[in-house]
Every structure is written in C-alpha cells, then in structure tokens.
Enzyme design. Sequence first.
Site: not given
Length: 447
Positions: A263, A275, A309-310, A337, A408
């Site tokens: 992604h 990520d 995606e997030e 991922d 994140h």
Amino acid sequence: MEQIATMNRLRDEALRDPFAYDRLSYLTDTIGPRLSGSTQASAAVEWVAAQMRALGADVMLEKTAVPHWVRGEETAFLTDWPNKVSGATQKIVLTALGNSVATAPSGVSAAVIVVHSFAELRALPAGAVKGKIVLFDVSFDKAMTAQGQGIQAYLQTAPYRVVGPSVAAKLGAIAVLVRSLGSADLRTAHTGTLLYTEGVEKIPAAAVTAEDADLLARLARQGPITIHLTLTPQTLPLETSYNVIADWKGSENPEQMVIVSGHLDSWDLGTGATDDGAGIVTAMQTIQLLQALNIHPRRTIRFIAWMNEEFGASGAATYGKEHSVEFGNHVAAMESDLGCDHPTGLYLSDPALEAFLAPVADALKPIGAGSLTTISELPSEDLAPMIAAGVPSLAPIQDLRSYFNYHHTAADTLDKVDRQHLQENAAVIAVTAYAFADASKPAPRSK
C-alpha cells in the site's frame, strides 16, 4: 529444470540489485509521508506510475475516492494531581488517532478515569465517566512480541484504539486516551485509525505514550487527576486518488493474473518506510527483475500500489468492485505489509498451496526463507476481497520483533530498513510470483 534455474536467477539478482532500496530512499526521503488525500500521496502515485512505465509495464491509474484527514495541533498537560507543586503542569506526549474529531479550539479540561479493560469500564457505577476523559491503559505484550508473535499482541490491544472512543462515549465520556500500541517504551506515540459507531456521539481521541499512560495511572491511584487536552484535526471533503496498476504481460495466458502489491499511503508522522514503503518497492522490483533478466512467464504479473489502506482500504474495495468478475483468472495474490525485516518464508491462505510451492521453498531456503505456514487470517487487508473470492493469497513471514517499535510513529523512517533484509524480501516476492506465473497449470484453489 528451467523454471528452477530461473527462480534461482531471480533470487540471486534480487540479492545483488539495489533497486528496491534506491526507490525506497526516494519514496521516503524525497516524497515523504503519504497520508491519503495529501499532496504527497498524489505525487507518489505519479512517481510510481512513471517508474513502472519506464520498466516497460502496461500502467493504469484506477480512480478511487479517499478520505482527507489533517492532523492539526495535538497537546495535553496534566494540570491537577495529588500533592502537586503550586502552579506546576506536566506535559503529556500524545498524538491524535486517525479520524478523530477535534476538541474546542481552546481545548478541554476534565478529570481522567483510568481503566484497564472494557469490562472494568462497564463495571463502573452509572455516571462515573460522564463529562470525564477515559484512559484505556492496556499494555502491549512485549514478551509475546519478543517471541515473534507481534501480530497477536497487536490484535489483543487494537480494539481499544479502534472502538474504545465509541464505547466510552456511550457512557458519557467527553474524550478518550489510549495507551499506544507498540513494543518500544521510548516516549513515542503510535497513531492509527479509530472507527466511530453509528449513532454514538463522536468524541476526540488520542494515543499517549506508554510512559505517560504509566504516569497517569500511578497518579490516579493516589487521587483525582485532571488534564487539559487540545486536538484540532479536520476531516476535509473526499479526494480523488488512484491505485497504480502495472502489468507485465504473460506470454501465453495474459488474462491470468498473479498480483504483487503493497500500500502506497502511509501515516503522516514518519515517512512510511516500513509501513508500507518496503512493500511497495519490493513489489516494484519483481517487475524490474523480470525486465532486467528478460523473463516473460506464461501469465501476467500485475503490480498494484494500493491507495488508502490506513483509512479503510478504499482502494482495495474499488479494485474488488471493478475486477471481481476477473477473480477466477487471478491465480494468486501477494501483499507485503509487515515491514521488511528478515523473511523466513510465506504465509498461505490455503493448505492446498503447500505442495505446489515446494519448489519455491527449496529456492528460498538458501536465504533462510523456506518456511510455508497456512494461517486462518492473512495479514493483508488489501487482499481481503480476493481472499473472500477464493484467490490463493500469500504474504511474507517476517521477523516482527522490532516492527511494532516503529509502527505508526514518527520513527518509521528509512534508517530502520536493513538493505540486506529488504533485498531478501524482494527475492521472496519475485521468486514466488514467477512460480505462480510460469507454472504449467494454475495453482490449486479451494473455492
């Protein structure tokens, strides 16, 4: 056998060629964070498309609507606690959760109620949290993560971030804090998306660092505590963005597809190196290796850079809607991922794939990536529509002991990427994709 020799060539070239790291450097350092709806996300779409055209792939931009959430100011101060020094405050380090609504521009001051589970929250007397801020102080299981079970540790605590704000709002809370979902206690806050429950008041929500959650919990055991919280995110109108689709056409059955993907969007705190920039560039390198080695398998290998995606996987939903009639000809799908530390093999959606992939496992054993493990839920949200349709699906098994240190956070940056491990991941993706694409018969599927 020629196919075995080709798999070995792909593996060895992936370990030699710096393509993936070079592209990841540009994606993270030059383009930067790629939150859906942002200018940088749009720039990343155009850059990836241009890169794939330069490799000779057939490129299509697939339109998809994406949310556009902007973080804004995020501050908190502990303003009252037992035995505090007159006039003192203490800074609380936090970050807004994705999709959070804002406080008043001047912020909100309220008492904090600390709980350690949903059950503990619901067991409080009626009205106990009305007008207060709830802190879900639920620790991330670092011991489990150190044993390679980071996904399981994450799934244990993720519900407090995802639905905790609505659970607390139902009981009258005016804001929620969640202990960060991460395994490194370096006073680093971990963001992530929350989902508001329809019909329940939306209240502001943020993730606090592990250290600050501990501080609040310790002081709350001594007596009442109060914080002043300011969050000013904005949810702007939907933006138009794109999945980047690039096909390396098959020589005999071009209508049959093998998907390699990652992604393209990322969180805004760091630069999305693990990520999921790593997943993007290792998938890109599959096409680059085929081009460099002049390999044209029977079936098409389709690269996809998923958008958003997030914030709810809207790019994957769009692909599912537009291409579901073709899923019978999607012979396999992969997404990476979970970072890019050393790969040890492949997760499989179907045990029927194990015998089919035995030659792949043999080709990957020299780099320590020959394991094949069937799991009930593949860690690849973007593949969900294809998995539901029975498309054989896979993801690399990676060493996750450090992944949730940076997940994140502002620390998800290029320096966390080991070049050798990244190239090993590229080898796993390329070898596996080629095996599916050039097999004499399509892989078995249960559905």
